[in-house]
Motif scaffolding. Structure first.
Motif, PDB file in Angstrom:
ATOM      1  N   LEU A 103       0.834  -1.089  -0.171  1.00 55.98           N
ATOM      2  CA  LEU A 103       0.037   0.086  -0.234  1.00 55.98           C
ATOM      3  C   LEU A 103       0.822   1.186  -0.111  1.00 55.98           C
ATOM      4  CD1 LEU A 103      -2.892  -0.365   2.426  1.00 55.98           C
ATOM      5  CD2 LEU A 103      -3.000   0.649   0.289  1.00 55.98           C
TER       6      LEU A 103
ATOM      7  N   GLU B 194       2.460   1.881  -3.224  1.00 54.13           N
ATOM      8  CA  GLU B 194       1.567   2.336  -4.272  1.00 54.13           C
ATOM      9  C   GLU B 194       1.267   3.951  -3.833  1.00 54.13           C
ATOM     10  OE1 GLU B 194      -1.180  -1.482  -4.654  1.00 54.13           O
ATOM     11  OE2 GLU B 194      -2.749   0.450  -4.878  1.00 54.13           O
TER      12      GLU B 194
ATOM     13  N   LYS C 233      -8.480   6.679   0.303  1.00 51.29           N
ATOM     14  CA  LYS C 233      -9.014   6.353  -1.048  1.00 51.29           C
ATOM     15  C   LYS C 233      -8.983   4.682  -1.199  1.00 51.29           C
ATOM     16  CE  LYS C 233      -6.989   7.805  -4.684  1.00 51.29           C
ATOM     17  NZ  LYS C 233      -6.771   8.709  -5.858  1.00 51.29           N
ATOM     18  N   HIS C 234      -8.113   3.968  -0.156  1.00 47.95           N
ATOM     19  CA  HIS C 234      -8.145   2.524  -0.310  1.00 47.95           C
ATOM     20  C   HIS C 234      -8.776   2.002   1.113  1.00 47.95           C
ATOM     21  CE1 HIS C 234      -4.883   3.097  -3.244  1.00 47.95           C
ATOM     22  NE2 HIS C 234      -5.342   2.038  -3.685  1.00 47.95           N
TER      23      HIS C 234
END
Lengths: 380, 380
Positions: B156, B159, B265-266
């Motif tokens: 994560l 990214e 957002k995740h």
């Protein structure tokens, strides 16, 4: 719709692969034997005490490997670990113990020291003799997993039992938390005191937790029989003396180890007929016994055939500081290689016969004679 | 799964049998923990399976630091601060100057609210730096997390960081897999972090599986740096040579908010609540988790009798230029905010900016042989 067996196994493999350790740079017995399939099978299992596979292998994940020595790379948190994680531990045991297969072999236990012969070494060569082993108290978790209460219980059981030793074995206990500075210095001078572990092989396995709570040293008044409580195992039992009387050292060892003392109080040692005495590290299963001497072999140790000779005799050399130390002044620590698959009597006899042979070689070399070495490995 | 098994097994022992021996101890946990609190909390565990014994292990194993009062406990997940409130509220109050369970913490990452900070004299202020930590919701923390979780956090983070642009365009260097050249460059830049050796951290289990899923990200300008999976999920650092703390803080706030937006957002925002601010592994880093500081030359002021008092009144602390537990070299000190909880990021950096400005003026006065008695500040 229920999944069939192979789909289910696939799912488990996928979930577990996210957890699978990266062992590409590793060289230890755990890393050599762990596979994704074994991990998937065992990763959600636990012993009745709650010890898990991840805990058992943590030390091997955290310590990729020693350049010269292949470490074991896993520990047991309790007696049941050897059963619950058998799919991994058994191949590790087989690799470490020269092909011993726990699934179809039995380990012989023999602590009848009267069977030993020729156990008196030439003291011009042998400076000291020592036999050590470990014992675990059944029903209590081992050092990687034990709680403070369990550790204190081990201490209580052992100290209580040792109070029953008499004669030349009469002694006393020195708790690490309560010993005086004077007592501490004396124990250091006697080379009896053990320190808080600093080796990451042990600390990563959780064996130094709560130090020095529940730890201590018991020894007899004559300082020839010594017990470490709650270091790397519940107990480490050591019989030793200066000089070459290995027979007497082993006699004392067997006498002091009588299980009767703890049985009278309702306890017993961890033992089974497949694995012998159960200890924290799989390398110490079986007899857990290391019988050895400090012996002067200045000429033989420089002979290029020295390692081969030791191999043939099923012996190993260490420096006089113990494991991972160098020899000083041609004096070596020589002891048995094997622990499992041979009895205590057999192993001590092996050391006696082997060391006598080494001394004969040294004497030959002193006289300028050559020594003959078997090319075919000796059968044992 | 089986995570609570071990704790359930321990419950068969009494509180007295399990209670740690803290008689030699001097840390916040040891001061706060009583048998009553232990009795109340020992049977509990967080949903992920973290227990009181896990929280306090580091404090049991590390009796105390000679000069610094260590915290002596960590959390394994965000829920610990609730489940073990009875202990942690006392530790937090003690460590954070009387912070009460009913107090509210202020978060302010609006860099425009900082006054000044762009004019610290570069002849004295050699470098400026602001760091904080962040924990990612939905994962347990470094003392507890599994390899799978740690890898997911890394994935994560990579990214999120890869999507940054402009002044925040940068590159990720995983600890396992960087080339020798990359490693040397990171060391030369003072960016590389090592496997923790401090027992304060290792006893809390934070070095497990090293270096799996650990790494360093930094922007091309080398002014914004993120550590992944060291002592916290993320450590975020903004820095540059010279005294422009305003710019350092701007970059810090902007970068942090960009990163947070991507994580949110995740559905993996940062752990935060209005009582404790940002939740981090060590209770000492609650609130802002912010340490804003400078390396500043104060050879004369640092030897002045009132130096310590001035720092205390300015709510600042000093360290050597190697960071915590190091000595100063050549009269150069690391001066930073002492507070973390109960005041905002802007407030804490303001204290650093104002305080350092004042101390540089004092240094200049002392250089001229003048007195600084009239400049001693009131308690902030």
């Amino acid at each position: 719709q229920p999944m069939d067996g192979s789909s289910f196994q696939c799912v488990i493999l996928c979930l577990c692969s996210a957890e699978y350790p990266d062992l590409r740079k590793h060289n230890n017995c755990m890393a050599s034997n762990l596979t994704p399939a074994i991990y998937a099978k065992l990763c959600d299992k636990a012993t009745p005490n709650g010890y898990t596979l991840d805990q058992a292998i943590q030390t091997g994940v955290d310590n990729p490997g020693h350049p010269f020595i292949k470490t074991v790379g896993m520990v047991a948190g309790d007696e049941e670990s050897y059963e619950v994680f058998g799919d991994l531990i058994n191949p590790v045991i087989k690799e470490r113990h020269n092909g011993y297969d726990p699934l179809n072999m039995k380990h012989p236990t023999d602590l009848d020291s009267s069977k030993i012969h020729s156990g008196l070494f030439d003291e011009r060569y042998v400076l000291s003799s020592r036999v050590r082993t470990g014992r675990s108290i059944r029903g209590l978790s081992l050092p990687p997993a034990c709680s403070r209460a369990e550790r204190r219980e081990v201490e209580r059981v052992v100290v209580d039992a040792l109070a029953g030793l008499k004669g030349d074995l009469t002694g006393r206990y020195y708790s690490l938390t309560q010993m005086t500075e004077k007592e501490q210095q004396q124990l250091i001078d006697d080379h009896f005191l053990f320190d808080k572990p600093v080796s990451p092989l042990l600390t990563c396995a959780g064996m130094a937790r709560d130090w020095p709570d529940g730890r201590g040293i018991w020894h007899n008044n004559e300082k020839t029989f010594l017990i470490w409580v709650n270091e790397e195992d519940h107990t480490r039992v050591i019989s030793m003396e200066k000089g070459g009387n290995m027979k007497r050292v082993f006699d004392r060892f067997c006498k002091g180890l009588k299980e009767r003392l703890i049985q009278e109080r309702g306890w017993e040692f961890m033992w089974n007929e497949r694995l012998g005495y159960i200890l924290t590290c799989p390398s110490n299963l079986g007899t857990g016994l290391r019988a050895g001497v400090h012996v002067k072999l200045p000429l033989l140790s420089k002979d290029p055939r020295f390692s081969k000779i030791l191999d043939n005799l099923r012996l190993q050399k260490r420096g006089t500081g113990g494991v991972d130390t160098a020899a000083v002044g041609g004096v070596f620590d020589i002891s048995n290689l094997d622990r499992l698959g041979h009895s205590e009597v057999q192993l001590v006899q092996t050391v006696i016969d082997g060391v006598n042979y080494l001394i004969e070689c040294e004497k030959k070399l002193e006289k300028g004679q050559d020594i003959k070495v078997n090319i075919i490995p000796a059968h044992h | 799964m089986t995570k609570n098994c071990h704790n359930d097994y321990k419950m068969k022992f009494t509180t007295d049998e399990e209670f740690p021996d803290l008689s030699q101890h001097n840390n916040h946990m040891a001061k706060a923990l009583t048998k009553e609190i232990y009795e109340k909390l020992r049977g509990k565990s967080t949903p992920s399976g973290f227990t009181l014994d896990d929280v306090i292990q580091t404090g049991v194993d590390n009796p105390g630091h000679p000069f610094i009062m260590t915290v002596g406990c960590v959390v394994g997940d965000g829920e610990c601060y609730e489940v073990f409130k009875d202990l942690l509220d006392i530790v937090i109050c003690d460590r954070h100057s009387g912070y009460k369970p009913t107090d509210k913490h202020r978060t302010d990452l609006n860099y425009e609210n900082l006054k000044g900070g762009d004019d610290l004299d570069p002849n004295y202020v050699l470098s400026s730096r602001v760091r904080t930590g962040r924990s990612i919701k939905g994962f347990t923390l470094p003392p507890h997390n599994s390899r799978g979780e740690r890898r997911a956090i890394e994935k994560l983070s990579i990214e999120a960081l890869a999507s940054l642009e402009g002044e925040f365009k940068g590159k990720y260097y995983p600890l396992d897999g960087m080339t020798d050249a990359e490693q040397e460059q990171l060391i030369a830049d003072h960016f590389l972090f090592d496997k923790p050796v401090s027992p304060l951290l290792t006893c809390a289990g934070m070095a497990r599986d090293w270096p799996d899923a650990r790494g360093i990200w930094h922007n091309e300008n080398k002014t914004f740096l993120v550590w992944v999976n060291e002592e916290d999920h993320l450590r975020v650092i903004s820095m540059q040579k010279g005294g422009n703390m305003k710019e350092v803080f701007r970059r810090f706030c902007v970068g942090l908010q960009k990163i947070e937006a991507i994580f949110m957002k995740h559905d993996h925002g940062f752990m935060w609540n209005e009582h404790l601010g940002y939740l981090l592994t060590c209770p000492s880093n609650l609130g802002t988790g912010l340490r804003g500081g400078v390396h500043v030359k104060l050879p004369k002021l640092s030897t002045h009798a009132k130096f310590e008092e001035i720092l205390t009144r300015l709510r600042l602390q000093k360290r050597g230029t190697g960071g915590v537990d190091t000595a100063s070299v050549g009269g150069v000190f690391d001066i930073s905010n002492a507070d973390r909880l109960g005041s905002s990021e802007v407030e804490q950096v303001q204290l650093v900016v104002d305080g350092v400005k004042l101390m540089v003026e004092m240094e200049k006065k002392l250089e001229k042989g003048e007195s600084i008695d009239g400049m001693i500040p009131a308690q902030k």
